[in-house]
Design a protein around this motif. Structure first.
Motif, PDB file in Angstrom:
ATOM      1  N   UNK A 232     100.323   8.300  45.999  1.00 46.88           N
ATOM      2  CA  UNK A 232     101.061   9.233  46.856  1.00 46.88           C
ATOM      3  C   UNK A 232     100.089  10.163  47.586  1.00 46.88           C
ATOM      4  N   UNK A 233      99.041  10.532  46.891  1.00 47.17           N
ATOM      5  CA  UNK A 233      98.028  11.386  47.504  1.00 47.17           C
ATOM      6  C   UNK A 233      97.268  10.632  48.598  1.00 47.17           C
ATOM      7  N   UNK A 234      96.991   9.353  48.340  1.00 48.43           N
ATOM      8  CA  UNK A 234      96.279   8.513  49.313  1.00 48.43           C
ATOM      9  C   UNK A 234      97.111   8.382  50.589  1.00 48.43           C
ATOM     10  N   UNK A 235      98.399   8.077  50.414  1.00 47.15           N
ATOM     11  CA  UNK A 235      99.285   7.914  51.573  1.00 47.15           C
ATOM     12  C   UNK A 235      99.409   9.223  52.341  1.00 47.15           C
ATOM     13  N   UNK A 236      99.457  10.323  51.610  1.00 46.36           N
ATOM     14  CA  UNK A 236      99.526  11.622  52.283  1.00 46.36           C
ATOM     15  C   UNK A 236      98.267  11.882  53.096  1.00 46.36           C
ATOM     16  N   UNK A 237      97.117  11.506  52.555  1.00 46.94           N
ATOM     17  CA  UNK A 237      95.860  11.702  53.280  1.00 46.94           C
ATOM     18  C   UNK A 237      95.835  10.876  54.562  1.00 46.94           C
ATOM     19  N   UNK A 238      96.385   9.643  54.517  1.00 43.91           N
ATOM     20  CA  UNK A 238      96.457   8.824  55.731  1.00 43.91           C
ATOM     21  C   UNK A 238      97.305   9.507  56.799  1.00 43.91           C
ATOM     22  N   UNK A 239      98.319  10.244  56.336  1.00 42.18           N
ATOM     23  CA  UNK A 239      99.188  10.969  57.256  1.00 42.18           C
ATOM     24  C   UNK A 239      98.667  12.381  57.530  1.00 42.18           C
ATOM     25  N   UNK A 366      97.165  -4.189  63.487  1.00 40.78           N
ATOM     26  CA  UNK A 366      97.618  -3.031  62.686  1.00 40.78           C
ATOM     27  C   UNK A 366      99.125  -2.825  62.842  1.00 40.78           C
ATOM     28  N   UNK A 367      99.916  -3.669  62.202  1.00 40.70           N
ATOM     29  CA  UNK A 367     101.358  -3.696  62.462  1.00 40.70           C
ATOM     30  C   UNK A 367     102.175  -3.312  61.235  1.00 40.70           C
ATOM     31  N   UNK A 380     101.714  -4.363  57.341  1.00 38.79           N
ATOM     32  CA  UNK A 380     101.033  -5.659  57.213  1.00 38.79           C
ATOM     33  C   UNK A 380      99.541  -5.464  57.443  1.00 38.79           C
ATOM     34  N   UNK A 381      98.985  -4.458  56.787  1.00 42.25           N
ATOM     35  CA  UNK A 381      97.583  -4.081  56.976  1.00 42.25           C
ATOM     36  C   UNK A 381      96.956  -3.780  55.617  1.00 42.25           C
ATOM     37  N   UNK A 382      95.628  -3.753  55.535  1.00 38.42           N
ATOM     38  CA  UNK A 382      94.984  -3.332  54.284  1.00 38.42           C
ATOM     39  C   UNK A 382      95.330  -1.892  53.961  1.00 38.42           C
ATOM     40  N   UNK A 383      95.268  -1.539  52.690  1.00 37.28           N
ATOM     41  CA  UNK A 383      95.596  -0.182  52.272  1.00 37.28           C
ATOM     42  C   UNK A 383      94.659   0.869  52.827  1.00 37.28           C
ATOM     43  N   UNK A 384      93.522   0.454  53.376  1.00 37.43           N
ATOM     44  CA  UNK A 384      92.545   1.398  53.905  1.00 37.43           C
ATOM     45  C   UNK A 384      92.953   1.982  55.243  1.00 37.43           C
ATOM     46  N   UNK A 385      93.867   1.324  55.957  1.00 43.14           N
ATOM     47  CA  UNK A 385      94.200   1.774  57.306  1.00 43.14           C
ATOM     48  C   UNK A 385      95.707   1.938  57.453  1.00 43.14           C
ATOM     49  N   UNK A 386      96.103   2.618  58.509  1.00 45.71           N
ATOM     50  CA  UNK A 386      97.520   2.844  58.793  1.00 45.71           C
ATOM     51  C   UNK A 386      97.982   1.918  59.907  1.00 45.71           C
ATOM     52  N   UNK A 387      99.228   1.469  59.816  1.00 44.75           N
ATOM     53  CA  UNK A 387      99.813   0.628  60.863  1.00 44.75           C
ATOM     54  C   UNK A 387     100.140   1.489  62.074  1.00 44.75           C
ATOM     55  N   UNK A 526      95.045  -8.230  52.453  1.00 44.31           N
ATOM     56  CA  UNK A 526      94.787  -7.688  53.788  1.00 44.31           C
ATOM     57  C   UNK A 526      96.074  -7.416  54.541  1.00 44.31           C
ATOM     58  N   UNK A 527      97.181  -7.996  54.084  1.00 44.60           N
ATOM     59  CA  UNK A 527      98.496  -7.764  54.699  1.00 44.60           C
ATOM     60  C   UNK A 527      99.347  -6.839  53.828  1.00 44.60           C
ATOM     61  N   UNK A 528      98.704  -5.993  53.063  1.00 51.53           N
ATOM     62  CA  UNK A 528      99.426  -5.025  52.249  1.00 51.53           C
ATOM     63  C   UNK A 528     100.139  -5.634  51.066  1.00 51.53           C
ATOM     64  N   UNK A 529      99.667  -6.796  50.571  1.00 47.40           N
ATOM     65  CA  UNK A 529     100.314  -7.448  49.439  1.00 47.40           C
ATOM     66  C   UNK A 529     101.532  -8.243  49.854  1.00 47.40           C
TER      67      UNK A 529
END
Length: 853
Positions: A232-239, A366-367, A380-387, A526-529
């Motif tokens: 949750x912290x990781x996703x928040x940081x992406x945002x 990045x979709x 549909x992207x790796x967890x390192x980047x945002x769609x 690479x497609x987010x699992x």
């Protein structure tokens, strides 16, 4: 859900920095519906590998290596030879005879760990078990978190408005099963998180210098839910926001220690015993105890690296080493996944004119995908980047799309009308009893093995599915220029900028399995699992568009009119490849299509035969129809715990032209990323590879590593006992305990032997030294992984292989005779022990004494 924490404005705990440092050591764990591989050691990457091993051993009694019995088996089987052990001893400057290192394998390895006060309440003065408080505390927190974070499963949930910590405090006050003294202490506990942190630390009276270590022990005791909160912290940081849940969870677990303490210190025998054991455990030097284990771990890695480079450098036919600039046959772009290595090798062995390429399986798009007529939106992207772009399904006709969306929604409503029964206790039985014969068709479909549709097609009729194709939403950023820029990056990366063939196939991959909560772990990371089908079909459609091709020509990449692009999907369970949108193929290409189909069918049969023995199907290896039937059964069998081995035994990432690896049997253990340094003089493409696909491969590698060497903490236990939490949050093993992370035991062990050999990733690059060094200079986080030996970096040269080690390039041994001392130990300057194990004392004699004991 509100993330509001009950904190006093402007107030920070005295231990806020220590709390944040403890939070930093936790790696995130993605939810089940997008379960991607993550290194469980990601938070420790700033420490050298050996120092992290000592840290984990000290804090939690955790291991960063296999058992000594496993290394002895590898030694006795010849997997680790004397030359490998000698090289490991030489590299680490350990003054110890090989015979003594072998004898040390028979000595027990001590797994300690710092105790908590609650551990003292678990046994009486005679060591007898009295009250399992640690397990009870874990269960209470786990039960509360499961209800708090649930968004999909339960019909009744607790109020989340006050925040995680405040809600937990209220739950303790309302828990009638707790003793009255505990509830009285809870009432006196501060409501604010930072104040509660100070309250607990002061109550436990741990010396100030040891509080940071105490908080690290605490967070590891609830590591599963901590990993969820870290996500949750990781996703928040992406945002570009923040999330307080991880810190609140840590304080919750710490406060439980305070609640179990009566507040007395010197007069409290429990507290006195705890402090004595805590001090004794801290004085114990775990670094010396792990020297033997780290030595053998390195020897096993040397053994693999020798095999890898021997294969790569072996003489091969001239045709294999050509640059393939002549007009090719079919060209196929695969994911870099290790399972694709076998398929690529099989295709090329059957068709000498075929060309295969490797690129991360989201193919640079990045979709975020939303199936038509649903509210689902999945990246549909790796967890390192945002769609950044939205994709949905469309027939190309808005009216028809609306009709199909309504039809699907109605079908999904009918299907969901019984879902409430399934969520109740004994729900499966209640559904049958209440619905009677109405539930029979669905049960028969599953029992007879008919595959249920994947999420992309759920609720659609077969004829409707064929009308739909993934398309960029019109109001998104998906312009022609945007698409051309992304496609140009992919094509330049793989070196495909000219000499296009008549068929270019973008091959995604997926793993279709039944009754498998962790199915996403077998899909495309690479497609987010998820399945990469959407990415492959969308890219093919974009590359077939006239406007995109015109824009690509302006990039210097003219795709000729005779080149037709198709999307495809490689099912890694059955090794069948399905081609999409074949009706768009012109008649002029029908013969090419039929030839490709035949090649793919034969390649699939060859790969299935190669994998048969590992799946216990060696008796069917020569009978492909029977073997394929068995593999298809595995995809539908509710009771199948090992439909495939996934990425087990992964060990290396090769970043080089396919000419380097074509014709080489890499045993399905190697990620293959296409790269040609001649087409990338400034290193721009290589920089993208080293900062994204390398991290994905590293995460996969260490997820399998951690699930093998420390399955209790970083594996998810027995798959047969898994129960899904919150619809998608994760799994429990049984009905209690912490949230389990990582891979199940069935994913890495066959019941008798490990199917994954835990080795740190060997990254092999073919590029000039200066280019690699400049990239590492710009990205210290990547260099940190190399310098701290979380992975190995090698460079292929005209004369052999060299390793980047201690900020320098050193020749690496690739063919060592049994009688010869490894070259690196002869030519490299002697290195002190603290260079290899920085947490050790400089005196190497200490190592010898530790081992001699």
């Amino acid at each position: 859900m509100s993330n509001t924490a009950a904190t006093q404005p402007g107030r920070k705990s005295h231990w806020h920095a220590a709390l944040e440092a403890a939070c930093q050591i936790v790696a995130p764990a993605w939810p089940l519906d997008r379960q991607i591989a993550v290194s469980p050691y990601w938070g420790l990457r700033n420490q050298p590998f050996a120092a992290a091993a000592a840290t984990l051993r000290t804090l939690a009694g955790a291991s960063l290596t296999l058992s000594r019995a496993d290394y002895r088996n590898a030694w006795q089987s010849g997997e680790i030879a004397p030359r490998h052990l000698e090289q490991a001893l030489g590299e680490q400057a350990i003054p110890l005879a090989p015979q003594r290192a072998v004898a040390a394998l028979d000595e027990p390895a001590v797994h300690a760990g710092l105790p908590l006060l609650s551990d003292m309440l678990e046994v009486d003065a005679h060591g007898a078990r009295t009250n399992a408080w640690p397990a009870r505390v874990t269960q209470q927190i786990s039960k509360y978190c499961a209800a708090y974070f649930d968004e999909f499963q339960a019909d009744w949930r607790p109020q989340t408005l006050p925040g995680l910590f405040a809600g937990w405090r209220a739950s303790v006050l309302d828990d009638g099963s707790l003793a009255e003294p505990v509830r009285r202490r809870a009432a006196a506990m501060p409501c604010a998180v930072d104040a509660a942190l100070d309250w607990a630390v002061e109550r436990l009276a741990v010396p100030d210098s040891q509080v940071p270590q105490l908080l690290q022990v605490i967070v590891l005791r609830i590591g599963g839910w901590a990993s969820w909160c870290a996500y949750l912290r990781w996703e928040a940081a992406l945002a570009q926001t923040d999330d307080p849940h991880l810190a609140e969870l840590l304080v919750m677990r710490l406060c439980w220690e305070g609640l179990l303490h009566d507040g007395r210190h010197d007069g409290n025998p429990t507290w006195v015993t705890w402090m004595a054991r805590w001090s004794a455990a801290r004085r114990h030097d775990a670094s010396h105890a792990i020297v033997v284990d780290l030595l053998w771990q390195r020897a096993q890695e040397i053994a693999y690296q020798e095999t890898l480079f021997t294969r790569l450098l072996a003489p091969r036919p001239a045709r294999t080493l050509t640059s393939f600039r002549q007009t090719p046959g079919a060209q196929l772009v695969f994911c870099i996944d290790v399972r694709c290595e076998r398929m690529r090798r099989a295709i090329e062995s059957l068709d000498a004119d075929a060309r295969t390429y490797g690129f991360a399986g989201f193919f640079g798009l990045p979709i975020r995908y939303s199936p038509l007529g649903t509210t689902l939106a999945r990246p549909q992207v790796p967890g390192l980047i945002a769609a950044t772009a939205e994709v949905t399904d469309s027939t190309g006709d808005r009216a028809r799309d609306a009709q199909l969306a309504l039809s699907r929604q109605e079908a999904l409503r009918r299907r969901g009308s019984t879902s409430a029964f399934g969520r109740l206790p004994s729900g499966a039985f209640a559904t049958v009893e209440i619905l009677g014969l109405a539930s029979l068709p669905k049960l028969l479909l599953r029992a007879l093995g008919r595959p249920l549709p994947t999420v992309e097609y759920t609720g659609l009729r077969e004829r409707d599915r064929r009308e739909l194709r993934p398309r960029l939403q019109a109001d998104g950023p998906g312009s022609t220029g945007w698409a051309a820029d992304l496609a140009a990056t992919l094509l330049r990366t793989i070196g495909l900028t000219d000499h296009f063939g008549r068929l270019l196939v973008v091959v995604a991959h997926a793993a279709r399995t039944a009754n498998n909560p962790q199915a996403a772990g077998l899909a495309c990371g690479a497609c987010g699992g998820h399945s990469g089908e959407v990415n492959a079909r969308l890219l093919a459609a974009l590359l077939n568009e006239h406007e995109v091709r015109c824009a690509l020509a302006e990039h210097g990449i003219p795709i000729p009119r005779h080149t037709v692009i198709l999307g495809a999907l490689h099912d890694t369970v059955t090794d069948c490849i399905e081609l999409f949108d074949e009706e768009c193929i012109p008649e002029t290409h029908r013969a090419d299509l039929e030839q490709l189909r035949a090649t793919l069918a034969l390649a699939g049969a060859r790969v299935r035969s190669e994998r048969a023995a590992n799946l216990g199907l060696a008796h069917l290896a020569e009978r492909d129809p029977a073997l394929l039937k068995q593999l298809r059964r595995r995809t539908r069998d509710w009771a199948e715990t090992r439909p495939e081995w996934g990425l087990a035994d992964n060990a290396a990432l090769i970043i080089a032209p396919r000419a380097r690896t074509r014709g080489v049997d890499l045993q399905g253990r190697t990620f293959l990323h296409e790269y040609c340094s001649e087409d990338d003089p400034d290193g721009t493409v290589l920089e993208q590879i080293l900062t994204a696909p390398l991290i994905v491969a590293h995460w996969i590698n260490l997820q399998y590593y951690g699930s093998t060497v420390d399955p209790e903490r970083f594996g998810s236990g027995n798959k047969v006992l898994h129960n899904v939490v919150g619809g998608r949050l994760g799994v429990l093993e049984g009905c209690a305990g912490d949230l389990r992370i990582g891979l199940s035991r069935q994913s890495v062990h066959d019941g008798s032997h490990w199917r994954h050999t835990p080795l740190r990733l060997s990254v092999v690059v073919e590029a000039p030294r200066a280019v690699i060094e400049s990239i590492l200079e710009r990205h210290p986080s990547i260099r940190e992984l190399i310098d701290n030996q979380w992975l190995y970096l090698f460079r292929l040269t005209e004369r052999g292989v060299e390793r980047f080690f201690s900020r320098d390039w050193r020749p690496h041994n690739t063919g060592i005779t049994a009688a010869a001392r490894p070259e690196s130990t002869q030519s490299a300057p002697a290195r002190r022990a603290d260079e290899v194990f920085p947490m050790l004392k400089p005196d190497a004699s200490d190592l010898s004494q530790a081992l001699s004991r």
